[in-house]
Write an enzyme that holds these catalytic residues in place. Structure first.
Site, PDB file in Angstrom:
ATOM      1  CE  LYS A  16      51.778 -25.054 -14.572  1.00  0.00           C
ATOM      2  NZ  LYS A  16      50.356 -24.829 -14.909  1.00  0.00           N
ATOM      3  NE  ARG A  92      49.349 -25.003 -22.575  1.00  0.00           N
ATOM      4  CZ  ARG A  92      49.337 -25.898 -21.597  1.00  0.00           C
ATOM      5  NH1 ARG A  92      50.292 -26.779 -21.499  1.00  0.00           N
ATOM      6  NH2 ARG A  92      48.360 -25.931 -20.732  1.00  0.00           N
ATOM      7  NE  ARG A 127      50.819 -37.666 -10.653  1.00  0.00           N
ATOM      8  CZ  ARG A 127      50.915 -36.512 -11.318  1.00  0.00           C
ATOM      9  NH1 ARG A 127      51.051 -35.377 -10.663  1.00  0.00           N
ATOM     10  NH2 ARG A 127      50.854 -36.491 -12.635  1.00  0.00           N
ATOM     11  NE  ARG A 156      46.382 -39.115 -14.910  1.00  0.00           N
ATOM     12  CZ  ARG A 156      46.747 -37.852 -15.061  1.00  0.00           C
ATOM     13  NH1 ARG A 156      46.584 -37.005 -14.073  1.00  0.00           N
ATOM     14  NH2 ARG A 156      47.290 -37.429 -16.182  1.00  0.00           N
ATOM     15  NE  ARG A 167      52.081 -35.207 -18.937  1.00  0.00           N
ATOM     16  CZ  ARG A 167      51.794 -36.261 -18.165  1.00  0.00           C
ATOM     17  NH1 ARG A 167      51.399 -37.401 -18.714  1.00  0.00           N
ATOM     18  NH2 ARG A 167      51.908 -36.186 -16.865  1.00  0.00           N
TER      19      ARG A 167
END
Length: 211
Positions: A16, A92, A127, A156, A167
């Site tokens: 996004k 949201r 990642r 992370r 999430r």
């Protein structure tokens, strides 16, 4: 007015951020994310900014009506009125969508980036960041070439499979209901394509709406 009024939604790691940049560059719209608007309102010391700061300082979530107040103020500022806007990741929840409508805010196009969960999980879990340069790599799609860089990469703490799945669950729980508020102007784009293909599809949809 002819200034584009756009909303974009997509799960974590849907690409996004990249698409927002491209939309902003092509249409000259003001890119608005809730976090940035909140920080700006707090820094400017507006009424709603002060309210938001009280909640943030006490470690509480800023309630919808305060956030809506901040967004509404921002959307009616001259740059947004003249150039149009791109609301990023808001609303949201269905309650937020309803409150936006009640505040007299309507959009031309609701863009939804659709990416299956397993693809998102793979994107996130792979990642890694180089702590020395800040550069982001991906173990599958774009690993570093140098061994020494590979050896110092860090993940992370948020980027584990369990946390991503949480999430995503939160995201899905709300987004379907939000999409329901925008069925007339909703455009679903396959976010698994290459970024330039995603972008071409998004822009075609925006152009059709603005024509």
């Amino acid at each position: 007015s002819d200034a584009p009024k756009l909303i974009i939604a997509g799960p974590p790691a849907s690409g996004k951020g990249t698409q927002c940049e491209l939309i902003k560059d092509k249409y000259g719209v003001v890119h608005l994310s809730t976090g940035d608007m909140l920080r700006a309102a707090v820094a400017a010391g507006t009424d709603v900014g002060k309210q938001a700061k009280d909640f943030m300082d006490s470690g509480k979530l800023v309630p919808d009506e305060v956030i809506i107040g901040i967004i509404k103020d921002r959307l009616f500022e001259s740059d947004c009125v003249e150039s149009g806007w791109l609301l990023d990741g808001f609303p949201r929840t269905p309650a937020q969508a309803e409150a936006l409508a009640d505040a007299g805010v309507s959009a031309d196009c609701f863009i939804f980036l659709n990416v299956p969960d397993d693809v998102l999980v793979e994107r996130v879990v792979g990642r890694r960041t180089d702590p020395e340069t800040g550069k982001i790599y991906h173990m599958t799609f774009s690993p570093p070439e140098e061994e020494e860089v590979l050896a110092r990469l860090e993940q992370r703490s948020d980027d584990t499979e369990e946390k991503v799945k949480v999430r995503l669950e939160q995201f899905h729980a709300n987004v379907d209901a939000v999409k329901g508020s925008y069925t007339d102007i909703s455009v679903e784009v396959d976010g698994t394509q290459k970024p330039e293909e995603v972008s071409a599809e998004i822009m075609k949809s925006i152009d059709a709406v603005l024509a």
